[in-house]
Design an enzyme around this catalytic site. Structure first.
Site, short mmCIF file in Angstrom:
data_model
loop_
_atom_site.label_atom_id
_atom_site.label_comp_id
_atom_site.label_asym_id
_atom_site.label_seq_id
_atom_site.Cartn_x
_atom_site.Cartn_y
_atom_site.Cartn_z
N PRO A 2 5.63 -4.92 1.39
CA PRO A 2 6.91 -5.39 2.21
C PRO A 2 6.96 -4.11 3.40
O PRO A 2 7.82 -3.13 1.96
CB PRO A 2 7.81 -5.93 1.71
CG PRO A 2 7.76 -6.17 0.04
CD PRO A 2 6.03 -5.43 -0.51
N GLU A 3 6.98 -4.32 4.46
CA GLU A 3 7.21 -2.47 4.70
C GLU A 3 8.55 -3.12 6.01
O GLU A 3 8.79 -4.26 5.18
CB GLU A 3 6.50 -1.83 5.34
CG GLU A 3 5.64 -1.39 4.67
CD GLU A 3 4.74 -0.56 5.17
OE1 GLU A 3 4.46 0.57 6.28
OE2 GLU A 3 3.28 -0.13 4.72
#
Length: 273
Positions: A2-3
């Site tokens: 996850p960014e």
DNA sequence: AAATTGACCTGTCAGC
DNA sequence: TGCTGACAGGTCAATT
């Protein structure tokens, strides 16, 4: 996994469903990066008000307190009414509400769920103070501040972007992607970037992150939102993970570089200092 | 103050 | 098949 875009896609996929829900019970699996911060039972009875995001943190506002969730490297959230009662081996936080169950799946356990009193809680302050500008918030992501931030640092631009002190949410994939889009070599000292290129970088950060949110995250691996859906129109990486493959611009091979023990992908021909 | 480096933890994959 | 090492989307603490 996850960014910023993946965290934002996750937020949007369950925020309106969980708003107004009342907590019925909380179950913990193995320990995460930090302890919850208070007894799980103390959350019982609280009502969820809204879900915000700051950088890669999800902030779940309760009528008493605030739950901070970070997905780390391998975390993902589900929110659903029909989940198996038993936690799987990689599920380490489970919050049952009268509207459904919020469940964190995180094999590597670099993620975190922390119960705080709210934005002013010292624990929350410690984690959130010092974070950089929100790239998708036009009021916070100011060209002048970005330009000045670059001018003040000699750090290679890839590492400065990853650091999160100037701008939040740009992780290892998007750092490579925005530098390719703005045609800047990842090793360039921030203060050596010309005004023209700095301006392109500023725009690329906004545009690429916004597009990624629209498309439901990146194409890499198996990201899914809190509904468990992968999202069909995911963003295609142009350089990340493409070592040796032809550059989409010039056809020459994409190169791999190590910076701060992380991989950087770039086109040596298209990206110059 | 800024810049490195190591640490956290587990799964997967390439190579022998 | 099994073993070993390298690597994975993050970030904090300790050290130069």
């Amino acid at each position: 996994m996850p960014e910023l875009p993946e965290v934002e896609v996750t937020r949007r996929s369950f925020a309106s469903q969980i708003a107004g829900a009342q907590v019925l019970s909380v179950t913990l699996g193995k320990p995460l990066r930090w302890p919850l911060g208070r007894a799980p039972s103390s959350l019982v009875g609280a009502r969820v008000q809204q879900v915000r995001r700051r950088g890669k943190y999800l902030l779940i506002d309760l009528d008493r307190g605030m739950l901070m969730v970070h997905l780390g490297m391998s975390g993902s959230l589900r929110f659903a009414t029909q989940l198996p009662a038993a936690l799987g081996p990689h599920e380490h936080f489970d919050m049952q509400t009268d509207r459904g169950t919020l469940r964190l799946h995180d094999p590597r356990r670099f993620g975190a769920v922390i119960a705080t009193d709210g934005d002013d809680d010292p624990v929350a302050r410690k984690l959130l103070d010092g974070l950089g500008m929100e790239p998708l918030d036009a009021h916070h992501f100011r060209w002048e501040s970005f330009r000045d931030g670059l001018a003040r640092s000699r750090t290679p631009i890839k590492l400065l972007l990853l650091g999160g002190k100037l701008v939040v949410g740009v992780g290892n994939i998007y750092a490579s992607e925005v530098l390719f889009a703005s045609r800047i070599a990842p090793t360039t000292p921030a203060q050596a970037i010309s005004a023209i290129k700095a301006r392109r970088l500023f725009q690329a950060i906004r545009d690429i992150l916004a597009l990624a949110v629209e498309r439901g995250g990146t194409t890499l691996r198996d990201f899914s939102n809190a509904d468990g859906l992968p999202g069909h129109f995911q963003l295609q990486a142009k350089v990340y993970g493409r070592e040796g493959l032809p550059c989409v611009q010039c056809g020459r091979p994409i190169a791999l570089l190590r910076q701060g023990q992380r991989s950087t992908f770039y086109c040596p021909h298209c990206q110059k200092s």
